[in-house]
Design a protein around this motif. Structure first.
Motif, PDB file in Angstrom:
ATOM      1  N   ALA A   1       0.801  -1.078  -0.089  1.00 52.76           N
ATOM      2  CA  ALA A   1      -0.001  -0.062  -0.141  1.00 52.76           C
ATOM      3  C   ALA A   1       0.772   1.400  -0.079  1.00 52.76           C
ATOM      4  O   ALA A   1       1.758   1.291   0.938  1.00 52.76           O
ATOM      5  N   ARG A   2       0.802   2.086  -0.949  1.00 59.81           N
ATOM      6  CA  ARG A   2       1.416   3.326  -1.246  1.00 59.81           C
ATOM      7  C   ARG A   2       0.472   4.489  -1.102  1.00 59.81           C
ATOM      8  O   ARG A   2       1.232   5.811  -1.302  1.00 59.81           O
ATOM      9  N   ARG A   3      -0.832   4.516  -1.366  1.00 55.78           N
ATOM     10  CA  ARG A   3      -1.443   5.753  -1.813  1.00 55.78           C
ATOM     11  C   ARG A   3      -2.541   5.723  -0.880  1.00 55.78           C
ATOM     12  O   ARG A   3      -3.476   5.030  -0.619  1.00 55.78           O
ATOM     13  N   LEU A   4      -2.731   6.888  -0.209  1.00 54.28           N
ATOM     14  CA  LEU A   4      -3.496   7.603   0.969  1.00 54.28           C
ATOM     15  C   LEU A   4      -4.716   8.271   0.579  1.00 54.28           C
ATOM     16  O   LEU A   4      -4.314   9.423  -0.084  1.00 54.28           O
ATOM     17  N   ALA A   5      -5.820   8.184   0.958  1.00 56.02           N
ATOM     18  CA  ALA A   5      -7.058   8.963   0.892  1.00 56.02           C
ATOM     19  C   ALA A   5      -7.386   9.594   2.033  1.00 56.02           C
ATOM     20  O   ALA A   5      -7.743   8.641   2.858  1.00 56.02           O
ATOM     21  N   LEU A   6      -7.772  10.818   2.326  1.00 56.94           N
ATOM     22  CA  LEU A   6      -8.223  11.324   3.526  1.00 56.94           C
ATOM     23  C   LEU A   6      -9.627  12.112   3.145  1.00 56.94           C
ATOM     24  O   LEU A   6      -9.656  12.732   2.477  1.00 56.94           O
ATOM     25  N   LEU A   7     -10.509  11.744   3.920  1.00 56.33           N
ATOM     26  CA  LEU A   7     -11.883  12.301   3.511  1.00 56.33           C
ATOM     27  C   LEU A   7     -12.374  13.203   4.957  1.00 56.33           C
ATOM     28  O   LEU A   7     -12.593  12.638   5.934  1.00 56.33           O
ATOM     29  N   GLY A   8     -11.893  14.354   4.574  1.00 53.94           N
ATOM     30  CA  GLY A   8     -11.740  15.366   5.768  1.00 53.94           C
ATOM     31  C   GLY A   8     -10.608  16.151   5.807  1.00 53.94           C
ATOM     32  O   GLY A   8      -9.534  15.664   5.397  1.00 53.94           O
ATOM     33  N   TYR A   9     -10.332  17.325   6.213  1.00 57.67           N
ATOM     34  CA  TYR A   9      -9.298  18.350   6.153  1.00 57.67           C
ATOM     35  C   TYR A   9      -8.703  18.810   7.390  1.00 57.67           C
ATOM     36  O   TYR A   9      -8.364  20.047   7.527  1.00 57.67           O
ATOM     37  N   GLY A  10      -9.690  18.266   8.682  1.00 60.05           N
ATOM     38  CA  GLY A  10      -9.235  18.910   9.794  1.00 60.05           C
ATOM     39  C   GLY A  10      -8.033  18.440  10.653  1.00 60.05           C
ATOM     40  O   GLY A  10      -7.179  17.811   9.921  1.00 60.05           O
ATOM     41  N   GLU A  11      -8.410  18.285  11.816  1.00 61.95           N
ATOM     42  CA  GLU A  11      -6.768  18.007  12.466  1.00 61.95           C
ATOM     43  C   GLU A  11      -6.552  16.675  12.555  1.00 61.95           C
ATOM     44  O   GLU A  11      -5.439  16.407  12.389  1.00 61.95           O
ATOM     45  N   GLN A  12      -7.642  15.622  12.562  1.00 64.60           N
ATOM     46  CA  GLN A  12      -7.323  14.401  12.407  1.00 64.60           C
ATOM     47  C   GLN A  12      -6.787  13.934  11.086  1.00 64.60           C
ATOM     48  O   GLN A  12      -6.130  13.101  10.889  1.00 64.60           O
ATOM     49  N   ALA A  13      -7.282  14.787  10.041  1.00 64.53           N
ATOM     50  CA  ALA A  13      -6.703  14.253   8.774  1.00 64.53           C
ATOM     51  C   ALA A  13      -5.063  14.859   8.814  1.00 64.53           C
ATOM     52  O   ALA A  13      -4.277  13.818   8.244  1.00 64.53           O
ATOM     53  N   ALA A  14      -4.863  15.739   9.224  1.00 64.97           N
ATOM     54  CA  ALA A  14      -3.446  15.965   9.308  1.00 64.97           C
ATOM     55  C   ALA A  14      -2.435  15.026  10.418  1.00 64.97           C
ATOM     56  O   ALA A  14      -1.667  14.234   9.779  1.00 64.97           O
ATOM     57  N   THR A  15      -2.871  14.719  11.255  1.00 61.55           N
ATOM     58  CA  THR A  15      -2.332  13.650  12.318  1.00 61.55           C
ATOM     59  C   THR A  15      -2.265  12.184  11.782  1.00 61.55           C
ATOM     60  O   THR A  15      -1.484  11.705  11.706  1.00 61.55           O
ATOM     61  N   HIS A  16      -3.408  11.962  10.809  1.00 59.95           N
ATOM     62  CA  HIS A  16      -3.635  10.580  10.249  1.00 59.95           C
ATOM     63  C   HIS A  16      -2.464  10.680   8.924  1.00 59.95           C
ATOM     64  O   HIS A  16      -1.833   9.585   8.878  1.00 59.95           O
ATOM     65  N   ALA A  17      -2.350  11.526   8.246  1.00 57.90           N
ATOM     66  CA  ALA A  17      -1.250  11.663   7.324  1.00 57.90           C
ATOM     67  C   ALA A  17       0.035  11.520   7.821  1.00 57.90           C
ATOM     68  O   ALA A  17       0.807  10.509   7.367  1.00 57.90           O
ATOM     69  N   ARG A  18       0.387  12.179   8.919  1.00 59.36           N
ATOM     70  CA  ARG A  18       1.635  11.902   9.674  1.00 59.36           C
ATOM     71  C   ARG A  18       1.991  10.466  10.140  1.00 59.36           C
ATOM     72  O   ARG A  18       2.880   9.681  10.015  1.00 59.36           O
ATOM     73  N   ALA A  19       0.837   9.982  10.797  1.00 72.04           N
ATOM     74  CA  ALA A  19       0.927   8.766  11.547  1.00 72.04           C
ATOM     75  C   ALA A  19       1.124   7.517  10.442  1.00 72.04           C
ATOM     76  O   ALA A  19       1.964   6.633  10.691  1.00 72.04           O
ATOM     77  N   ILE A  20      -0.067   7.665   9.292  1.00 67.54           N
ATOM     78  CA  ILE A  20       0.137   6.537   8.299  1.00 67.54           C
ATOM     79  C   ILE A  20       1.561   6.473   7.700  1.00 67.54           C
ATOM     80  O   ILE A  20       2.203   5.460   7.311  1.00 67.54           O
ATOM     81  N   SER A  21       2.031   7.797   7.353  1.00 70.39           N
ATOM     82  CA  SER A  21       3.586   7.659   6.964  1.00 70.39           C
ATOM     83  C   SER A  21       4.478   7.022   7.670  1.00 70.39           C
ATOM     84  O   SER A  21       5.545   6.494   6.950  1.00 70.39           O
TER      85      SER A  21
END
Length: 316
Positions: free
Chosen positions: A126-146
Motif C-alpha cells: 500500500a502506497r496511496r492514501l486518501a483522506l476524507l476530511g481536512y481537519g486536525e485528524q486528517a493532518a495527524t493521520h497523514a503523519r501517522a500513516i506515513s
C-alpha cells in the motif's frame, strides 16, 4: 501534581513513541488486562458533546479518566474540536499525580491507533492514501500513516475546495509527499490503497462501490451511535475489525446502521484489533479483500500515552 500542557504533549508524544504504546495497549485491552467502562456521552446543543471515559491499565497499574468536550465547529475558528483533561492516578496509594492536555493526546493517539491498524491490515505494498476530511485528524493521520507505509501520494477531499487545497499544500510541504485535493470523494478514493474517513459527516461520504479491491479503510470520524461516514454496503462487504467489540456493538454508528438494515449481525465484527495484533485472529485474508477498522477510541490508549509522558518526566 504534574501538569503536562498541549505544547509539551505535541513536542514529546511523537508517533515513534505513541504507535508502539497504542499497539501494546490494544493487545492488553483485548486480552483482558485493562479495565474500562463504555464512555458516557452527554449531548449538548448544536451537535456538541461532553464525555467521560474512565479506565485502568490493569489491576495493579495506573488508572484515571478522560474528561472531554467535543465542539465540532472549533476547527473553523482555529481551536481544537476536542478539549479536556486526562487525569492520572498512581496505583500504589491511589493518589492523583498528573493532569495532561486531552485534546492533544486524543489527536495523536487516535491517528497512532489507525496507523497500528493500517500496519496490521493494509496490504504490504500500500502506497496511496486518501483522506476524507481536512481537519486536525486528517493532518495527524497523514503523519501517522506515513510512519507505517512509505507513501507515494495522498489525496484529500472536503466540502470546502479552498480548505482542501490549503491542506494539500501544507501537508505536501511538511511530509515531502505529493498531496492533491480531489474534486469529490469518489475521485479521492479511486486509486487509494488506504482510506481514512476523518470527517464530521452525519450521512455516508464513502461508498463501498467506489473502492478498488484490496483497500483498507479506517473509519474514524463518528465516535457514537448516530452519524455515519460510510455506507452499509462497505460495512457488509468488508472484513470488519473493531477497536472494541463491546464498544462497536453499542456505539459504532456504521455497524449499527448496517445491522438495522438486516445486512449483518453481531458476528460480522470478526475481531478486535488487539486480537489481530496478538496473533489470535487473522487480519487480512487475501490481497483483494476490503478491510475496515472501526475506531471509537478508548481510554486505555489515552492513559497509556499520558502515563508514558508522566513517567519519562519523573525519571529525569
Amino acid at each position: 501534581m504534574r501538569v503536562i500542557d498541549r505544547e509539551e504533549v505535541a513536542r514529546r508524544l511523537t508517533y515513534e513513541l505513541c504507535i508502539p504504546i497504542v499497539r501494546e495497549a490494544m493487545i492488553a485491552f483485548s486480552t483482558g488486562e485493562t479495565r474500562q467502562l463504555l464512555r458516557s456521552i452527554i449531548p449538548l446543543a448544536d451537535g456538541r458533546m461532553f464525555g467521560l471515559m474512565p479506565g485502568a491499565l490493569g489491576e495493579h497499574a495506573p488508572f484515571g479518566a478522560k474528561v472531554i468536550s467535543v465542539f465540532p465547529e472549533n476547527f473553523a475558528k482555529g481551536r481544537q474540536s476536542h478539549q479536556g483533561l486526562v487525569v492520572l492516578f498512581e496505583p500504589e496509594n491511589g493518589a492523583p499525580v498528573c493532569v495532561v492536555h486531552a485534546g492533544e493526546v486524543t489527536a495523536i493517539r487516535t491517528a497512532a491507533a489507525s496507523a497500528v491498524a493500517t500496519d496490521a491490515l493494509a496490504r504490504p505494498d500500500a502506497r496511496r492514501l486518501a483522506l476524507l476530511g481536512y481537519g486536525e485528524q486528517a493532518a495527524t493521520h497523514a503523519r501517522a500513516i506515513s510512519k507505517v507505509r512509505p507513501l507515494e501520494a495522498i489525496t484529500v477531499w472536503g466540502r470546502s475546495a479552498e480548505r482542501a487545497q490549503a491542506f494539500a499544500a501544507a501537508m505536501s510541504a511538511e511530509l515531502g509527499v505529493p498531496v492533491t485535493a480531489a474534486p469529490d470523494a469518489k475521485a479521492a478514493v479511486a486509486e487509494a490503497d488506504i482510506v481514512c474517513t476523518v470527517s464530521a459527516a452525519k450521512e455516508p461520504i464513502l461508498y463501498g462501490a467506489w473502492l478498488k479491491p484490496g483497500t483498507h479503510v479506517n473509519v474514524v470520524g463518528s465516535s457514537y451511535a448516530g452519524p455515519v461516514e460510510v455506507d452499509n454496503d462497505l460495512v457488509a462487504g468488508s472484513r470488519f475489525i473493531a477497536d472494541s467489540r463491546e464498544g462497536v456493538l453499542a456505539q459504532g454508528a456504521e455497524f449499527l446502521a448496517a445491522k438495522a438494515a438486516g445486512l449483518i449481525d453481531d458476528a460480522h465484527v470478526v475481531a478486535e484489533i488487539g486480537q489481530v495484533l496478538a496473533g489470535q485472529v487473522e487480519g487480512r485474508q487475501s490481497a483483494a479483500q476490503i478491510t475496515v477498522y472501526k475506531s471509537l477510541g478508548h481510554v486505555v490508549q489515552d492513559l497509556a500515552s499520558a502515563w508514558a509522558l508522566y513517567k519519562e518526566t519523573e525519571s529525569r
